[in-house]
Each structure stands twice: as C-alpha cells, then as structure tokens.
Scaffold this active site. Structure first.
Site, PDB file in Angstrom:
ATOM      1  N   CYS A 115       2.901   9.935   2.353  1.00  0.00           N
ATOM      2  CA  CYS A 115       4.233   9.634   1.848  1.00  0.00           C
ATOM      3  C   CYS A 115       5.203  10.769   2.126  1.00  0.00           C
ATOM      4  O   CYS A 115       4.869  11.932   1.931  1.00  0.00           O
ATOM      5  CB  CYS A 115       4.166   9.323   0.350  1.00  0.00           C
TER       6      CYS A 115
ATOM      7  N   CYS B 172       5.143   5.459   3.891  1.00  0.00           N
ATOM      8  CA  CYS B 172       5.804   5.224   2.608  1.00  0.00           C
ATOM      9  C   CYS B 172       6.778   6.338   2.267  1.00  0.00           C
ATOM     10  O   CYS B 172       6.743   7.410   2.872  1.00  0.00           O
ATOM     11  CB  CYS B 172       4.772   5.030   1.498  1.00  0.00           C
TER      12      CYS B 172
HETATM   13  C1  LIG Z   1       8.336  11.203  -1.824  1.00  0.00           C
HETATM   14  O1  LIG Z   1       9.682  11.541  -2.082  1.00  0.00           O
HETATM   15  C2  LIG Z   1      10.217  10.846  -3.193  1.00  0.00           C
HETATM   16  C3  LIG Z   1      11.710  11.161  -3.232  1.00  0.00           C
HETATM   17  O2  LIG Z   1      11.952  12.526  -3.050  1.00  0.00           O
HETATM   18  C4  LIG Z   1       9.481  11.269  -4.440  1.00  0.00           C
HETATM   19  O3  LIG Z   1       9.975  10.562  -5.565  1.00  0.00           O
HETATM   20  C5  LIG Z   1       7.996  10.957  -4.264  1.00  0.00           C
HETATM   21  O4  LIG Z   1       7.272  11.447  -5.356  1.00  0.00           O
HETATM   22  C6  LIG Z   1       7.455  11.579  -2.991  1.00  0.00           C
HETATM   23  N1  LIG Z   1       6.106  11.119  -2.803  1.00  0.00           N
HETATM   24  C7  LIG Z   1       5.107  11.923  -2.451  1.00  0.00           C
HETATM   25  C8  LIG Z   1       3.737  11.317  -2.328  1.00  0.00           C
HETATM   26  O5  LIG Z   1       5.283  13.109  -2.219  1.00  0.00           O
END
Ligand SMILES: *[C@@H]1O[C@H](CO)[C@@H](O)[C@H](O)[C@H]1NC(C)=O
Ligand SMILES: *[C@@H]1O[C@H](CO)[C@@H](O)[C@H](O)[C@H]1NC(C)=O
Ligand SMILES: *[C@@H]1O[C@H](CO)[C@@H](O)[C@H](O)[C@H]1NC(C)=O
Ligand SMILES: *[C@@H]1O[C@H](CO)[C@@H](O)[C@H](O)[C@H]1NC(C)=O
Ligand SMILES: *[C@@H]1O[C@H](CO)[C@@H](O)[C@H](O)[C@H]1NC(C)=O
Ligand SMILES: *[C@@H]1O[C@H](CO)[C@@H](O)[C@H](O)[C@H]1NC(C)=O
Ligand SMILES: *[C@@H]1O[C@H](CO)[C@@H](O)[C@H](O)[C@H]1NC(C)=O
Ligand SMILES: *[C@@H]1O[C@H](CO)[C@@H](O)[C@H](O)[C@H]1NC(C)=O
Ligand SMILES: *[C@@H]1O[C@H](CO)[C@@H](O)[C@H](O)[C@H]1NC(C)=O
Length: 264
Positions: free
Chosen positions: A87, A169
C-alpha cells in the site's frame, strides 16, 4: 566447447557426428544458463522454494508452440509466488524503465515496481521459449514481442503485471515518458492491462509523474492524460499529474532524507 572446435577438424562422418553432438551440447549449455540465472536471482529472496517456482514456470511454456502460450498459462506460477500488498508504494511505469529502476534501487522504502518483486526480478531482461516435442528451455530463436501476441515472454509480463495491479492499494504512482508522442498509450501494458485492474475499493489515488527531458514533446496536458484522468474520475479514484524533470528524479534517489513522494 574448445574440444568441440578441435574435433570438428576430422573426416566427414566424424565431423558430422561431432557437429550434432556439439550442437546438442550447446543447447544444453544455453538452457542450463537460464536455469542458473533463475535460481541465483531467486535464491537472493531467501523466501520461496525456487525449485517449485522453476517447475511452475516451466510448465507454462515447455513442450508448447511458442506462439500459443496464453496469459493463463502462468496462473500456477503467480499462485506459487503471490504478490504482496504494497500500500502506497506501488509504482507503475511505461517507457521509463531505467529512470524508474534507478530510483527504486535507492528508495525501496518508498516505491516497489514489478521488477523489484521476486518474479519480476527473476525474469527481468530474459528471453525464453519452448518447442513442441521438447522439454528444453530455449533462449534464442524465440518469437519477438510483436511477432505473435501469445508468446511466452509477453504472456508472462501481461499476467504478472495484471496480478501486480490487482494488489495495488492506497496511493499508487506511475512514471510516464514526456519524450514520446503518446505518454499514456492504449496499447501499453500500463493502459491495457494494469489500469483496468485497479480496484476502486482499494486504489484511492493515482499520482502520475511525467518524466520531462530536454527534448520533451508531451506533458501532463497531453490529450492521452485527459483520457486517463476521465477514466479515474469515473471510477472515483483521485488523479494527479506532475511534470518532473529527469534530473530531479535522479536527485530524489540520492536524498533519502526527503519523504517519499514529497520530492517532486
Ligand atoms: C497509505 O496512505 C494513507 C494516506 O496517507 C494512509 O491512511 C494509510 O494508512 C497508508 N497505508 C499503509 C499500508 O501505509
Ligand atoms: C549465458 O552464458 C554466457 C557465458 O557464460 C553469458 O555470456 C551469457 O550472458 C549467459 N546468458 C544468459 C541468458 O544467462
Ligand atoms: C523516453 O523515451 C525516449 C524515446 O524512446 C527515450 O530516449 C528516453 O530515454 C525515455 N525517457 C525515460 C525517462 O526513460
Ligand atoms: C536488466 O537490465 C538493466 C539494464 O539494461 C539492468 O540495469 C538491470 O539490472 C537488469 N536486471 C537484472 C535483474 O539483472
Ligand atoms: C518430457 O517430460 C515428460 C514428463 O517428465 C516425459 O514424459 C516425456 O517423455 C519428455 N519428453 C521428451 C521429448 O523428452
Ligand atoms: C498520498 O497522497 C497524498 C496526497 O498527495 C499525500 O498527502 C500523502 O502523503 C500520500 N501518502 C503516502 C503514504 O504516500
Ligand atoms: C494481455 O492479455 C489480455 C488478455 O489475454 C489481452 O486482451 C491484451 O491484449 C494483452 N495485452 C498485451 C499488452 O499483451
Ligand atoms: C477505463 O476503465 C475501464 C475499467 O473501468 C477500462 O475497461 C477501460 O479500458 C479504461 N479506459 C481507458 C482509456 O483506460
Ligand atoms: C497546461 O494547460 C493549462 C491550461 O490550458 C495551461 O495554463 C498550462 O500552462 C499548461 N501547462 C503546460 C506545462 O503546458
């Protein structure tokens, strides 16, 4: 192979037999070559059973007409080494391979391309195919990227980039090339395979980085990007695009103190 050269200076029949022997020896050498490349790259990951992956890889194309290997032939290989969710780190590219990999090699904390994953890195830059009636892997005489669509190399990249896009994602990034006529080309892997697989429930945002060189002829305003933007908007994925010079991207690679994505 030195021995082969010497033996070839014999009488006709001996030379013929030796030639056949040496040719088959040559083929074995070629095939052992891709095998050893596969294993040595695979073993660096220290994570998967490389023999199992090699077997799953081979079953996709061995003993088959090299123009009749469909993308689905690689399903078992993908299943044996599934891509992990990365992600906010997934990085796609189209016609910007070298500059992207120059960056991800230095900032693997920020971005992951398909070629940074196990399967992508194991098969990066390689050519392979099989032949009907043979269990060998060949690395020469294989059909080229455009010769026939269902060739073993093209089908692999098609299947693996689809699987890579499936798990994207959060914020995803794509580096496109501003030095070509159509930076978002409908026939590219990015447009035809990856973009359609984005799951709107998972991909929140697409950040396009348009790599601008001195001879740039396109930028974020290009009509092909307007189509990409419309497509994303329709699917409720936020879209951004930024023109960034190639030298700036190279600088970003050598500035680990700058937050991911904040460099451009
Ligand atoms: C990805 O970025 C979003 C927005 O900054 C954040 O809310 C989310 O926790 C992040 N996901 C990961 C797996 O780092
Ligand atoms: C095969 O081996 C030769 C010589 O050992 C080497 O130059 C070549 O790069 C190898 N090819 C592949 C695809 O590994
Ligand atoms: C963009 O494409 C041009 C023409 O194919 C190529 O010369 C250039 O290296 C590419 N730019 C990047 C950043 O890869
Ligand atoms: C593929 O080739 C590029 C240069 O053309 C090189 O930088 C890269 O390291 C190669 N990939 C692998 C996995 O060896
Ligand atoms: C290829 O492998 C299969 C299964 O291992 C075997 O049954 C077959 O005889 C082999 N064919 C050739 C041409 O070596
Ligand atoms: C996701 O994109 C937003 C908006 O560009 C940015 O503020 C945020 O830092 C990004 N998140 C990550 C984890 O890259
Ligand atoms: C990828 O495979 C799909 C499904 O077989 C096909 O429709 C598409 O044209 C292929 N794309 C490329 C770039 O090979
Ligand atoms: C837009 O997205 C859809 C999937 O929702 C895809 O089938 C279509 O090919 C995309 N069009 C372009 C121009 O990328
Ligand atoms: C892109 O188009 C907008 C509006 O048409 C214009 O203001 C802007 O200068 C253009 N940007 C570039 C880099 O051409």
């Amino acid at each position: 192979m030195g021995l082969c050269k010497k033996l070839l200076i014999g009488d006709g029949i001996t030379a013929l037999i030796t030639l056949i022997l040496c040719l088959s020896l040559g083929l074995t050498v070629v095939s052992r070559n891709i095998t050893s490349t596969f294993f040595s790259r695979c073993e660096k990951f220290n994570e998967y059973d490389c023999q199992k992956l090699w077997d799953a890889f081979q079953q996709a194309y061995v003993n088959k007409d090299p123009c009749k290997v469909p993308v689905e032939a690689y399903d078992p290989l993908i299943a044996a080494a599934p891509f992990k969710h990365q992600c906010n780190k997934t990085m796609f590219w189209s016609k910007t391979k070298d500059v992207v990999h120059g960056l991800t090699a230095k900032r693997n904390d920020c971005f992951v391309t398909l070629e940074d994953t196990l399967l992508g890195s194991v098969l990066d830059n390689l050519t392979w195919c099989g032949k009907e009636g043979s269990n060998d892997t060949f690395t020469t005489g294989c059909p080229g990227w455009s010769e026939c669509v269902n060739n073993p190399v093209r089908s692999f990249w098609n299947r693996s980039s689809a699987a890579f896009a499936d798990v994207a994602c959060g914020n995803v990034t794509a580096m496109l090339n501003g030095s070509i006529n159509t930076p978002f080309n409908p026939t590219s892997n990015f447009a035809s395979v990856e973009v359609p697989r984005f799951k709107a429930s998972r991909v929140k945002k697409l950040n396009v980085v348009m790599v601008i060189q001195k001879n740039a002829i396109s930028n974020c305003n290009h009509s092909s990007l307007k189509e990409l933007e419309a497509n994303m908007t329709k699917r409720s994925i936020t879209y951004t695009c930024k023109d960034v010079s190639e030298s700036r991207i190279q600088e970003c690679g050598s500035k680990p103190e700058i937050a991911c994505g904040a460099c451009w």
